[in-house]
Write a protein that holds these residues in place. Structure first.
Motif, PDB file in Angstrom:
ATOM      1  N   ASP A  81      77.403  22.956  33.744  1.00 30.82           N
ATOM      2  CA  ASP A  81      76.870  23.540  32.511  1.00 30.82           C
ATOM      3  C   ASP A  81      75.352  23.368  32.467  1.00 30.82           C
ATOM      4  N   GLY A  82      74.626  24.474  32.377  1.00 28.29           N
ATOM      5  CA  GLY A  82      73.173  24.464  32.342  1.00 28.29           C
ATOM      6  C   GLY A  82      72.504  24.504  33.705  1.00 28.29           C
ATOM      7  N   ARG A  83      73.267  24.396  34.764  1.00 27.49           N
ATOM      8  CA  ARG A  83      72.723  24.384  36.120  1.00 27.49           C
ATOM      9  C   ARG A  83      72.276  25.785  36.549  1.00 27.49           C
ATOM     10  N   LEU A  84      71.214  25.845  37.328  1.00 22.58           N
ATOM     11  CA  LEU A  84      70.812  27.095  37.956  1.00 22.58           C
ATOM     12  C   LEU A  84      71.651  27.307  39.209  1.00 22.58           C
ATOM     13  N   VAL A  85      72.114  28.539  39.405  1.00 23.25           N
ATOM     14  CA  VAL A  85      72.898  28.912  40.583  1.00 23.25           C
ATOM     15  C   VAL A  85      72.331  30.201  41.153  1.00 23.25           C
ATOM     16  N   VAL A  86      72.770  30.527  42.360  1.00 27.26           N
ATOM     17  CA  VAL A  86      72.417  31.797  42.989  1.00 27.26           C
ATOM     18  C   VAL A  86      73.683  32.633  43.053  1.00 27.26           C
ATOM     19  N   GLY A  87      73.586  33.898  42.644  1.00 21.60           N
ATOM     20  CA  GLY A  87      74.751  34.768  42.670  1.00 21.60           C
ATOM     21  C   GLY A  87      74.445  36.120  43.284  1.00 21.60           C
ATOM     22  N   ALA A  88      75.445  36.683  43.967  1.00 20.89           N
ATOM     23  CA  ALA A  88      75.378  38.073  44.443  1.00 20.89           C
ATOM     24  C   ALA A  88      76.011  38.906  43.340  1.00 20.89           C
ATOM     25  N   VAL A  89      75.206  39.733  42.674  1.00 18.13           N
ATOM     26  CA  VAL A  89      75.651  40.379  41.430  1.00 18.13           C
ATOM     27  C   VAL A  89      76.059  41.839  41.588  1.00 18.13           C
ATOM     28  N   ASN A  90      75.995  42.389  42.801  1.00 16.10           N
ATOM     29  CA  ASN A  90      76.332  43.807  42.961  1.00 16.10           C
ATOM     30  C   ASN A  90      77.438  44.040  43.986  1.00 16.10           C
ATOM     31  N   LEU A  91      78.361  43.104  44.103  1.00 17.31           N
ATOM     32  CA  LEU A  91      79.463  43.258  45.063  1.00 17.31           C
ATOM     33  C   LEU A  91      80.682  43.933  44.441  1.00 17.31           C
ATOM     34  N   GLY A  92      80.630  44.230  43.158  1.00 13.31           N
ATOM     35  CA  GLY A  92      81.775  44.829  42.469  1.00 13.31           C
ATOM     36  C   GLY A  92      82.626  43.760  41.813  1.00 13.31           C
ATOM     37  N   GLU A  93      83.595  44.217  41.034  1.00 17.83           N
ATOM     38  CA  GLU A  93      84.479  43.307  40.313  1.00 17.83           C
ATOM     39  C   GLU A  93      85.757  43.061  41.099  1.00 17.83           C
ATOM     40  N   LYS A  94      86.358  41.897  40.849  1.00 21.30           N
ATOM     41  CA  LYS A  94      87.624  41.549  41.491  1.00 21.30           C
ATOM     42  C   LYS A  94      88.507  40.859  40.464  1.00 21.30           C
ATOM     43  N   ARG A  95      89.779  41.259  40.416  1.00 20.89           N
ATOM     44  CA  ARG A  95      90.745  40.624  39.507  1.00 20.89           C
ATOM     45  C   ARG A  95      91.364  39.425  40.211  1.00 20.89           C
ATOM     46  N   SER A 101      86.404  38.816  37.842  1.00 18.29           N
ATOM     47  CA  SER A 101      85.256  38.137  38.420  1.00 18.29           C
ATOM     48  C   SER A 101      84.199  39.196  38.725  1.00 18.29           C
ATOM     49  N   GLN A 102      82.980  38.995  38.221  1.00 17.24           N
ATOM     50  CA  GLN A 102      81.942  40.018  38.295  1.00 17.24           C
ATOM     51  C   GLN A 102      80.827  39.737  39.294  1.00 17.24           C
ATOM     52  N   PHE A 103      80.802  38.544  39.866  1.00 17.83           N
ATOM     53  CA  PHE A 103      79.778  38.233  40.869  1.00 17.83           C
ATOM     54  C   PHE A 103      80.293  37.116  41.757  1.00 17.83           C
ATOM     55  N   LEU A 104      79.576  36.844  42.821  1.00 11.93           N
ATOM     56  CA  LEU A 104      79.926  35.776  43.750  1.00 11.93           C
ATOM     57  C   LEU A 104      78.853  34.698  43.677  1.00 11.93           C
ATOM     58  N   VAL A 105      79.247  33.490  43.313  1.00 12.50           N
ATOM     59  CA  VAL A 105      78.310  32.369  43.309  1.00 12.50           C
ATOM     60  C   VAL A 105      78.176  31.881  44.750  1.00 12.50           C
ATOM     61  N   LEU A 106      76.949  31.564  45.166  1.00 14.38           N
ATOM     62  CA  LEU A 106      76.682  31.252  46.570  1.00 14.38           C
ATOM     63  C   LEU A 106      76.529  29.757  46.823  1.00 14.38           C
ATOM     64  N   GLY A 107      77.070  29.350  47.952  1.00 15.50           N
ATOM     65  CA  GLY A 107      76.959  27.957  48.362  1.00 15.50           C
ATOM     66  C   GLY A 107      77.138  27.840  49.854  1.00 15.50           C
ATOM     67  N   ALA A 108      76.864  26.667  50.359  1.00 17.48           N
ATOM     68  CA  ALA A 108      77.089  26.350  51.764  1.00 17.48           C
ATOM     69  C   ALA A 108      78.454  25.696  51.886  1.00 17.48           C
ATOM     70  N   LEU A 109      79.112  25.927  53.031  1.00 19.11           N
ATOM     71  CA  LEU A 109      80.430  25.346  53.256  1.00 19.11           C
ATOM     72  C   LEU A 109      80.317  24.090  54.111  1.00 19.11           C
ATOM     73  N   ASP A 110      80.873  22.994  53.594  1.00 17.53           N
ATOM     74  CA  ASP A 110      81.036  21.793  54.423  1.00 17.53           C
ATOM     75  C   ASP A 110      82.043  22.123  55.514  1.00 17.53           C
ATOM     76  N   PRO A 111      82.115  21.336  56.581  1.00 18.46           N
ATOM     77  CA  PRO A 111      83.074  21.610  57.651  1.00 18.46           C
ATOM     78  C   PRO A 111      84.521  21.779  57.177  1.00 18.46           C
ATOM     79  N   ASP A 112      84.896  21.080  56.090  1.00 19.54           N
ATOM     80  CA  ASP A 112      86.277  21.194  55.590  1.00 19.54           C
ATOM     81  C   ASP A 112      86.474  22.353  54.624  1.00 19.54           C
ATOM     82  N   GLY A 113      85.409  23.073  54.251  1.00 17.75           N
ATOM     83  CA  GLY A 113      85.513  24.208  53.339  1.00 17.75           C
ATOM     84  C   GLY A 113      85.051  23.916  51.929  1.00 17.75           C
ATOM     85  N   THR A 114      84.659  22.695  51.623  1.00 20.86           N
ATOM     86  CA  THR A 114      84.131  22.369  50.304  1.00 20.86           C
ATOM     87  C   THR A 114      82.806  23.103  50.111  1.00 20.86           C
TER      88      THR A 114
END
Length: 131
Positions: A81-95, A101-114
């Motif tokens: 809550d209140g954190r800045l994130v990076v999102g891809a906002v033009n990939l379309g919607e997904k149910r 879901s209207q965008f994809l929040v971006l992150g790096a994947l740890d080796p286990d997928g976290t």
């Protein structure tokens, strides 16, 4: 690799296991609208098959607020809550389990997928494009 899986035993995202993807060219990269946004709401998502949060993120005056489902329960709600994130906002919607879901929040994947969310400096304004 459309959706990630968390697997601490197989470690599917260990850097040595991942092949390099083919070139997409600058046009492919710049076609994705990536913006900085501020999380304004974090809600549980018990209907999801895998543990996830429902996030609402303010992407500034042009994009506005968008919602997404994110498998980032390794972060407690109060840390998001209140954190800045990076999102891809033009990939379309997904149910997802009845939720849009209207965008994809971006992150790096740890080796286990976290997922480890990408970070930007605290003084970046919501809506700022990613270059």
């Amino acid at each position: 690799m459309a959706q990630h899986q968390i697997d601490p035993d197989a470690r599917p995202y260990a850097p040595g296991k991942l092949d390099r993807r083919p070139p997409v060219g600058a046009e492919g990269f710049f076609a994705v609208d990536m913006r900085v946004g501020r999380v304004t709401s974090v809600q549980p998502f018990p209907e999801a098959r895998k543990p996830a949060w429902k996030l609402t993120v303010d992407f500034g005056p042009v994009v506005g607020s968008l919602q997404t489902s994110a498998q980032i329960t390794n972060y407690p709600a109060d840390a998001l809550d209140g954190r800045l994130v990076v999102g891809a906002v033009n990939l379309g919607e997904k149910r997802i389990a009845g939720f849009t879901s209207q965008f994809l929040v971006l992150g790096a994947l740890d080796p286990d997928g976290t997922v480890r969310l990408l970070q930007v400096d605290d003084d970046v304004q919501p809506g700022a494009p990613i270059a």
